[in-house]
Scaffold this motif. Sequence first.
Motif, PDB file in Angstrom:
ATOM      1  N   ASP A  42       0.902  -1.203   0.107  1.00 24.17           N
ATOM      2  CA  ASP A  42       0.113  -0.062   0.036  1.00 24.17           C
ATOM      3  C   ASP A  42       0.929   1.329  -0.164  1.00 24.17           C
ATOM      4  N   ASP A  43       2.030   1.328   0.733  1.00 27.10           N
ATOM      5  CA  ASP A  43       2.800   2.428   0.644  1.00 27.10           C
ATOM      6  C   ASP A  43       3.868   2.606  -0.496  1.00 27.10           C
ATOM      7  N   LEU A  44       3.811   1.739  -1.550  1.00 22.97           N
ATOM      8  CA  LEU A  44       4.905   1.775  -2.433  1.00 22.97           C
ATOM      9  C   LEU A  44       4.050   1.605  -3.741  1.00 22.97           C
ATOM     10  N   ASP A  45       4.544   2.622  -4.946  1.00 22.25           N
ATOM     11  CA  ASP A  45       3.983   2.746  -5.965  1.00 22.25           C
ATOM     12  C   ASP A  45       4.514   1.680  -7.165  1.00 22.25           C
ATOM     13  N   GLY A  46       3.615   0.476  -7.234  1.00 21.02           N
ATOM     14  CA  GLY A  46       4.164  -0.273  -8.102  1.00 21.02           C
ATOM     15  C   GLY A  46       3.759  -1.904  -7.731  1.00 21.02           C
ATOM     16  N   PHE A  47       4.238  -2.861  -8.765  1.00 23.27           N
ATOM     17  CA  PHE A  47       3.984  -4.132  -8.295  1.00 23.27           C
ATOM     18  C   PHE A  47       5.161  -5.216  -8.845  1.00 23.27           C
ATOM     19  N   VAL A  48       5.069  -6.408  -8.460  1.00 25.41           N
ATOM     20  CA  VAL A  48       5.861  -7.576  -8.963  1.00 25.41           C
ATOM     21  C   VAL A  48       5.044  -8.483  -9.503  1.00 25.41           C
ATOM     22  N   CYS A  49       5.243  -8.884 -10.813  1.00 24.58           N
ATOM     23  CA  CYS A  49       4.445 -10.147 -11.458  1.00 24.58           C
ATOM     24  C   CYS A  49       5.207 -11.281 -11.248  1.00 24.58           C
ATOM     25  N   TYR A  50       4.690 -12.298 -10.978  1.00 27.09           N
ATOM     26  CA  TYR A  50       5.167 -13.794 -10.933  1.00 27.09           C
ATOM     27  C   TYR A  50       4.046 -14.751 -11.106  1.00 27.09           C
ATOM     28  N   GLN A  51       4.688 -16.081 -10.999  1.00 31.87           N
ATOM     29  CA  GLN A  51       3.779 -17.312 -10.908  1.00 31.87           C
ATOM     30  C   GLN A  51       4.383 -18.153  -9.977  1.00 31.87           C
ATOM     31  N   VAL A  52       3.707 -19.168  -9.601  1.00 28.91           N
ATOM     32  CA  VAL A  52       4.046 -19.966  -8.706  1.00 28.91           C
ATOM     33  C   VAL A  52       4.416 -21.326  -9.223  1.00 28.91           C
ATOM     34  N   GLN A  53       5.669 -21.838  -9.133  1.00 29.05           N
ATOM     35  CA  GLN A  53       6.035 -23.330  -9.403  1.00 29.05           C
ATOM     36  C   GLN A  53       6.585 -23.921  -8.353  1.00 29.05           C
ATOM     37  N   GLY A  54       5.642 -24.641  -7.439  1.00 35.47           N
ATOM     38  CA  GLY A  54       6.184 -25.321  -6.279  1.00 35.47           C
ATOM     39  C   GLY A  54       6.680 -24.388  -5.228  1.00 35.47           C
ATOM     40  N   ARG A  55       7.924 -24.526  -5.095  1.00 36.76           N
ATOM     41  CA  ARG A  55       8.619 -23.397  -4.182  1.00 36.76           C
ATOM     42  C   ARG A  55       9.445 -22.605  -4.804  1.00 36.76           C
ATOM     43  N   ARG A  56       9.283 -22.482  -6.007  1.00 35.01           N
ATOM     44  CA  ARG A  56       9.866 -21.582  -6.950  1.00 35.01           C
ATOM     45  C   ARG A  56       8.809 -20.302  -7.278  1.00 35.01           C
ATOM     46  N   TRP A  57       9.198 -19.073  -7.193  1.00 35.52           N
ATOM     47  CA  TRP A  57       8.384 -17.950  -7.531  1.00 35.52           C
ATOM     48  C   TRP A  57       8.927 -17.467  -8.685  1.00 35.52           C
ATOM     49  N   ILE A  58       8.375 -17.831  -9.870  1.00 34.02           N
ATOM     50  CA  ILE A  58       9.049 -16.962 -11.087  1.00 34.02           C
ATOM     51  C   ILE A  58       8.407 -15.571 -11.636  1.00 34.02           C
ATOM     52  N   GLN A  59       9.532 -14.873 -11.356  1.00 31.67           N
ATOM     53  CA  GLN A  59       9.003 -13.380 -11.532  1.00 31.67           C
ATOM     54  C   GLN A  59       9.182 -12.918 -12.812  1.00 31.67           C
ATOM     55  N   ARG A 322      16.709 -27.717  -9.778  1.00 27.73           N
ATOM     56  CA  ARG A 322      15.484 -27.499  -9.507  1.00 27.73           C
ATOM     57  C   ARG A 322      14.778 -26.240 -10.019  1.00 27.73           C
ATOM     58  N   SER A 323      15.605 -25.199  -9.860  1.00 26.41           N
ATOM     59  CA  SER A 323      15.171 -24.029 -10.556  1.00 26.41           C
ATOM     60  C   SER A 323      14.927 -23.946 -11.893  1.00 26.41           C
ATOM     61  N   LEU A 324      15.947 -24.764 -12.616  1.00 24.50           N
ATOM     62  CA  LEU A 324      15.600 -24.674 -14.097  1.00 24.50           C
ATOM     63  C   LEU A 324      14.402 -25.612 -14.397  1.00 24.50           C
ATOM     64  N   TRP A 325      14.197 -26.560 -13.659  1.00 25.55           N
ATOM     65  CA  TRP A 325      13.074 -27.224 -13.757  1.00 25.55           C
ATOM     66  C   TRP A 325      11.468 -26.695 -13.733  1.00 25.55           C
ATOM     67  N   SER A 326      11.798 -25.441 -12.741  1.00 22.33           N
ATOM     68  CA  SER A 326      10.540 -24.939 -12.419  1.00 22.33           C
ATOM     69  C   SER A 326      10.587 -23.761 -13.594  1.00 22.33           C
ATOM     70  N   VAL A 327      11.655 -23.108 -14.161  1.00 21.63           N
ATOM     71  CA  VAL A 327      11.341 -22.237 -15.104  1.00 21.63           C
ATOM     72  C   VAL A 327      10.799 -23.018 -16.515  1.00 21.63           C
ATOM     73  N   ALA A 328      11.330 -24.327 -16.801  1.00 20.59           N
ATOM     74  CA  ALA A 328      10.913 -24.913 -17.634  1.00 20.59           C
ATOM     75  C   ALA A 328       9.153 -25.320 -17.765  1.00 20.59           C
ATOM     76  N   LYS A 329       8.860 -25.702 -16.584  1.00 16.74           N
ATOM     77  CA  LYS A 329       7.503 -25.831 -16.268  1.00 16.74           C
ATOM     78  C   LYS A 329       6.498 -24.591 -16.493  1.00 16.74           C
TER      79      LYS A 329
END
Length: 334
Positions: A42-59, A322-329
């Motif tokens: 609420d106190d910051l102007d903007g956002f981060v976009c991401y998707q969840v892949q297990g325990r990896r958040w792809i921004q 594991r991180s590369l697999w998350s990106v691929a998924k």
Amino acid sequence: MQMPDSLRPEPRASIVAALERHADNPSAFLALNRGNKYFSCDDLDGFVCYQVQGRRWIQLGGPFADPACREELESRFLAHAHEHGCKVIGAQLQRADAELLAALGLTVNQVGASYAVRLADFTLRGKRFVRLRNKISRAVRSGLEISEVDPDKCADEINSINERWLRDKGKHTKELSFLIGEMGGEWQALRKLYVGKIEGTAIAYVSYVPVYGSRPGWLHDLSRRLPDSPPGVMEAINARAIEDMRALEIPWLHFGFTPFTSLDSKYELPAASRTAARMVRFVADHGDRVYPAKSQLEYKSKWYPDAVLPEYFAFDGGMSFRSLWSVAKATNII
């Protein structure tokens, strides 16, 4: 690029407004894809976009935020992910985004580049465009007619092209996601769609999405054609779109991110992983079965881009299988 209130349904109206104010990534409009999540404060102007892949958040990209609060917003996003036992992977980062995430402790490597053409002085005249002009002429002689269309009025034709295009790629091929755009949905009115027809039958299309920031204009996004389309169809459609954009004095046409291209040690950051750089280079040299980077670059190079923008991926805690697999998924490569 102002939009009427009717195109600002809540709750994502604030996302579009933030993109208009702060986005400097040619692919920023992809943040509006269905299924994306958004982190904001609420106190910051903007956002981060991401998707969840297990325990990896792809921004997707860096924080789309006021420059004064970019670091704070990204820091809070990382902390939020860690509180949930997750790590962050940054995808399609521009140089400033890469430097920011590197400063926050992530491992950052160049993975490819995006390409853009300055339209003010663009012309297809001259020796370097002879082959391109010939391909376009060949397509036109086949009876190709090109027009900008309302996607609601040709949805069945577009779906038919998509189905045949995907089927021709092989039974194991999937539509890529997350790092490419989409069609339909609440923001379709903000896109441009050009369709090529022969004898009244739609055989190909190109979808364009808005680009904000220091190089404003349009991004050449989704493009599909029927397998038996004559050569030069896609080039002819894009040439027609360029004519229309130039008439409207649009500054830039972007061709988007292509992984494993324009790799150069001069683009790497001090936070780069040598192991990751070797892996990326190996895929660039031998991985055409994984991703058709060479054919994509060949198409984009035909237009002689004026800007080559290195793009980066960032790995929270270092690159791992594991991180590369998350990106691929997330991107539906596998």
